[in-house]
Design a protein around this motif. Structure first.
Motif, PDB file in Angstrom:
ATOM      1  N   VAL A 179     -13.936   4.817 -18.125  1.00 14.21           N
ATOM      2  CA  VAL A 179     -14.163   6.209 -17.724  1.00 14.21           C
ATOM      3  C   VAL A 179     -14.416   6.263 -16.220  1.00 14.21           C
ATOM      4  O   VAL A 179     -15.233   5.506 -15.684  1.00 14.21           O
ATOM      5  N   VAL A 180     -13.698   7.146 -15.561  1.00 20.13           N
ATOM      6  CA  VAL A 180     -13.965   7.454 -14.155  1.00 20.13           C
ATOM      7  C   VAL A 180     -14.800   8.724 -14.174  1.00 20.13           C
ATOM      8  O   VAL A 180     -14.386   9.743 -14.739  1.00 20.13           O
ATOM      9  N   THR A 181     -15.994   8.663 -13.580  1.00 21.38           N
ATOM     10  CA  THR A 181     -16.889   9.816 -13.639  1.00 21.38           C
ATOM     11  C   THR A 181     -16.473  10.893 -12.642  1.00 21.38           C
ATOM     12  O   THR A 181     -15.786  10.618 -11.637  1.00 21.38           O
ATOM     13  N   ALA A 182     -16.917  12.091 -12.924  1.00 25.42           N
ATOM     14  CA  ALA A 182     -16.672  13.216 -12.019  1.00 25.42           C
ATOM     15  C   ALA A 182     -17.240  12.910 -10.630  1.00 25.42           C
ATOM     16  O   ALA A 182     -16.630  13.261  -9.616  1.00 25.42           O
ATOM     17  N   GLU A 183     -18.372  12.248 -10.580  1.00 22.99           N
ATOM     18  CA  GLU A 183     -18.976  11.892  -9.294  1.00 22.99           C
ATOM     19  C   GLU A 183     -18.095  10.907  -8.530  1.00 22.99           C
ATOM     20  O   GLU A 183     -17.958  11.007  -7.296  1.00 22.99           O
ATOM     21  N   GLU A 184     -17.496   9.956  -9.256  1.00 25.60           N
ATOM     22  CA  GLU A 184     -16.584   9.011  -8.591  1.00 25.60           C
ATOM     23  C   GLU A 184     -15.348   9.722  -8.058  1.00 25.60           C
ATOM     24  O   GLU A 184     -14.885   9.447  -6.949  1.00 25.60           O
ATOM     25  N   PHE A 185     -14.797  10.646  -8.846  1.00 23.50           N
ATOM     26  CA  PHE A 185     -13.650  11.424  -8.374  1.00 23.50           C
ATOM     27  C   PHE A 185     -14.018  12.222  -7.120  1.00 23.50           C
ATOM     28  O   PHE A 185     -13.245  12.291  -6.161  1.00 23.50           O
ATOM     29  N   THR A 186     -15.189  12.836  -7.133  1.00 18.78           N
ATOM     30  CA  THR A 186     -15.627  13.645  -5.994  1.00 18.78           C
ATOM     31  C   THR A 186     -15.786  12.790  -4.747  1.00 18.78           C
ATOM     32  O   THR A 186     -15.352  13.173  -3.649  1.00 18.78           O
ATOM     33  N   ARG A 187     -16.376  11.628  -4.906  1.00 18.72           N
ATOM     34  CA  ARG A 187     -16.550  10.709  -3.769  1.00 18.72           C
ATOM     35  C   ARG A 187     -15.189  10.251  -3.232  1.00 18.72           C
ATOM     36  O   ARG A 187     -14.961  10.207  -2.015  1.00 18.72           O
ATOM     37  N   ALA A 188     -14.261   9.941  -4.122  1.00 18.65           N
ATOM     38  CA  ALA A 188     -12.917   9.521  -3.698  1.00 18.65           C
ATOM     39  C   ALA A 188     -12.195  10.661  -2.988  1.00 18.65           C
ATOM     40  O   ALA A 188     -11.539  10.453  -1.956  1.00 18.65           O
ATOM     41  N   THR A 189     -12.317  11.872  -3.506  1.00 19.11           N
ATOM     42  CA  THR A 189     -11.687  13.022  -2.851  1.00 19.11           C
ATOM     43  C   THR A 189     -12.248  13.215  -1.450  1.00 19.11           C
ATOM     44  O   THR A 189     -11.493  13.427  -0.495  1.00 19.11           O
ATOM     45  N   ALA A 190     -13.565  13.152  -1.333  1.00 18.96           N
ATOM     46  CA  ALA A 190     -14.191  13.302  -0.009  1.00 18.96           C
ATOM     47  C   ALA A 190     -13.663  12.245   0.954  1.00 18.96           C
ATOM     48  O   ALA A 190     -13.336  12.543   2.112  1.00 18.96           O
ATOM     49  N   THR A 191     -13.525  11.025   0.479  1.00 19.51           N
ATOM     50  CA  THR A 191     -13.018   9.932   1.307  1.00 19.51           C
ATOM     51  C   THR A 191     -11.552  10.139   1.663  1.00 19.51           C
ATOM     52  O   THR A 191     -11.142   9.936   2.811  1.00 19.51           O
ATOM     53  N   ASN A 192     -10.756  10.559   0.691  1.00 23.77           N
ATOM     54  CA  ASN A 192      -9.331  10.818   0.940  1.00 23.77           C
ATOM     55  C   ASN A 192      -9.125  11.901   1.982  1.00 23.77           C
ATOM     56  O   ASN A 192      -8.225  11.807   2.819  1.00 23.77           O
ATOM     57  N   LEU A 193      -9.921  12.954   1.912  1.00 29.18           N
ATOM     58  CA  LEU A 193      -9.703  14.122   2.763  1.00 29.18           C
ATOM     59  C   LEU A 193     -10.319  14.002   4.147  1.00 29.18           C
ATOM     60  O   LEU A 193      -9.685  14.341   5.148  1.00 29.18           O
ATOM     61  N   HIS A 194     -11.570  13.543   4.216  1.00 22.82           N
ATOM     62  CA  HIS A 194     -12.346  13.638   5.454  1.00 22.82           C
ATOM     63  C   HIS A 194     -11.730  12.822   6.596  1.00 22.82           C
ATOM     64  O   HIS A 194     -11.486  11.639   6.476  1.00 22.82           O
ATOM     65  N   GLY A 195     -11.455  13.521   7.666  1.00 20.06           N
ATOM     66  CA  GLY A 195     -10.905  12.880   8.853  1.00 20.06           C
ATOM     67  C   GLY A 195      -9.400  12.689   8.815  1.00 20.06           C
ATOM     68  O   GLY A 195      -8.799  12.311   9.812  1.00 20.06           O
ATOM     69  N   HIS A 196      -8.795  12.945   7.681  1.00 18.66           N
ATOM     70  CA  HIS A 196      -7.346  12.797   7.548  1.00 18.66           C
ATOM     71  C   HIS A 196      -6.675  14.155   7.348  1.00 18.66           C
ATOM     72  O   HIS A 196      -5.729  14.496   8.038  1.00 18.66           O
ATOM     73  N   PHE A 197      -7.161  14.903   6.367  1.00 18.60           N
ATOM     74  CA  PHE A 197      -6.569  16.201   6.029  1.00 18.60           C
ATOM     75  C   PHE A 197      -7.543  17.353   6.256  1.00 18.60           C
ATOM     76  O   PHE A 197      -7.125  18.493   6.380  1.00 18.60           O
ATOM     77  N   ALA A 198      -8.830  17.042   6.254  1.00 20.25           N
ATOM     78  CA  ALA A 198      -9.839  18.093   6.280  1.00 20.25           C
ATOM     79  C   ALA A 198     -11.170  17.535   6.771  1.00 20.25           C
ATOM     80  O   ALA A 198     -11.343  16.323   6.894  1.00 20.25           O
ATOM     81  N   GLU A 199     -12.084  18.446   7.011  1.00 19.88           N
ATOM     82  CA  GLU A 199     -13.485  18.097   7.232  1.00 19.88           C
ATOM     83  C   GLU A 199     -14.205  18.389   5.923  1.00 19.88           C
ATOM     84  O   GLU A 199     -14.113  19.508   5.398  1.00 19.88           O
ATOM     85  N   VAL A 200     -14.883  17.414   5.380  1.00 21.14           N
ATOM     86  CA  VAL A 200     -15.654  17.611   4.153  1.00 21.14           C
ATOM     87  C   VAL A 200     -17.066  18.001   4.573  1.00 21.14           C
ATOM     88  O   VAL A 200     -17.700  17.315   5.378  1.00 21.14           O
ATOM     89  N   THR A 201     -17.537  19.113   4.043  1.00 22.20           N
ATOM     90  CA  THR A 201     -18.801  19.679   4.485  1.00 22.20           C
ATOM     91  C   THR A 201     -19.526  20.312   3.308  1.00 22.20           C
ATOM     92  O   THR A 201     -19.191  20.037   2.156  1.00 22.20           O
ATOM     93  N   THR A 202     -20.519  21.140   3.599  1.00 23.88           N
ATOM     94  CA  THR A 202     -21.324  21.785   2.563  1.00 23.88           C
ATOM     95  C   THR A 202     -21.249  23.302   2.694  1.00 23.88           C
ATOM     96  O   THR A 202     -20.893  23.833   3.755  1.00 23.88           O
ATOM     97  N   THR A 203     -21.655  23.968   1.644  1.00 24.31           N
ATOM     98  CA  THR A 203     -21.721  25.427   1.662  1.00 24.31           C
ATOM     99  C   THR A 203     -22.657  25.902   2.768  1.00 24.31           C
ATOM    100  O   THR A 203     -22.315  26.809   3.535  1.00 24.31           O
ATOM    101  N   ALA A 204     -23.836  25.295   2.872  1.00 24.61           N
ATOM    102  CA  ALA A 204     -24.812  25.709   3.893  1.00 24.61           C
ATOM    103  C   ALA A 204     -24.242  25.563   5.294  1.00 24.61           C
ATOM    104  O   ALA A 204     -24.408  26.454   6.136  1.00 24.61           O
TER     105      ALA A 204
END
Length: 188
Positions: A152-177
C-alpha cells in the motif's frame, strides 16, 4: 494588482465514496473554502474544474449525485467552469489556456482533489505552458492505493511525492496561509 486565477479541481461529492479508501488531509475542503473566500473578496478570477467521467458506472459520471460539487463550493459563481474527462484541466472541454491568455492571466494557484492525479497533472501542464503555478498542498487530498507489488502506498506518501515532483520544476508548493497572506499583501 496582478491577476491570479484560483483553479479549484474536482471538489466533488463522488470523492466521498468509501470505495476509494482512506484519504488524507481532513482540512482540505476547509482550506479550499478559505482560498475561495479570499479570491472572491479580492475580486480575483475563480475557475472551477469538474471531472465528468466517461464511465457510466463512475460516481463522477454526469447525472450521478457524485458529479455534483461538495457543499464547500455552494454559492460560488466561477468566472469559468471547466468540465473534463481527463486528468489535466488544460485538456478539458473548455480551452483553459486560451481563456487565461485572453484574460492576461499568467499566475495560478491550484488546489483540489486528487493531489497526485488531477492537481499534479494540471500543475505540470501549467508549468510547462509557462504559468507561474503555486500549489496550496494543504488544500488538496488523495487516497491510499495498492501498488503493483501489492503493498500500500499511503496518501501521505503520494502527497510527499507530488510535492517533490512539482516544487522547483513545475510549481511552487506552498500552503493556504501563505497564499492568502500573499493575496492580502498584493491588495494593499
Amino acid at each position: 494588482m496582478t491577476k491570479t486565477a484560483l483553479i479549484v479541481i474536482d471538489v466533488q461529492r463522488g470523492f466521498e465514496s468509501p470505495t476509494l479508501g482512506r484519504r488524507n488531509n481532513p482540512d482540505c475542503e476547509t482550506n479550499v473554502r478559505a482560498l475561495l473566500d479570499g479570491w472572491l473578496d479580492a475580486g480575483q478570477p475563480v475557475v472551477l474544474v469538474r471531472h465528468d467521467s466517461v464511465s457510466p458506472d463512475s460516481v463522477l459520471a454526469p447525472g450521478q449525485p457524485g458529479n455534483a460539487f461538495k457543499p464547500e463550493l455552494d454559492g460560488v459563481r466561477p468566472d469559468l467552469l471547466v468540465p473534463k474527462s481527463v486528468h489535466s484541466a488544460f485538456h478539458g472541454e473548455v480551452d483553459l489556456h486560451a481563456w487565461l491568455t485572453r484574460h492576461g492571466i499568467r499566475d495560478l494557484v491550484v488546489c483540489g482533489i486528487q493531489t497526485n492525479r488531477c492537481v499534479e497533472t494540471t500543475s505540470r501542464v501549467g508549468g510547462d505552458l509557462g504559468y507561474r503555478v503555486r500549489v496550496a498542498l494543504d488544500a488538496t487530498h488523495t487516497f491510499d492505493e495498492q501498488a503493483p507489488d501489492g503493498t500500500v502506498v499511503t496518501a501521505e506518501e503520494f502527497t510527499r511525492a507530488t510535492a517533490t515532483n512539482l516544487h522547483g520544476h513545475f510549481a511552487e508548493v506552498t500552503t493556504t496561509a501563505a497564499v492568502l497572506a500573499a493575496l492580502q499583501g498584493a491588495g494593499s
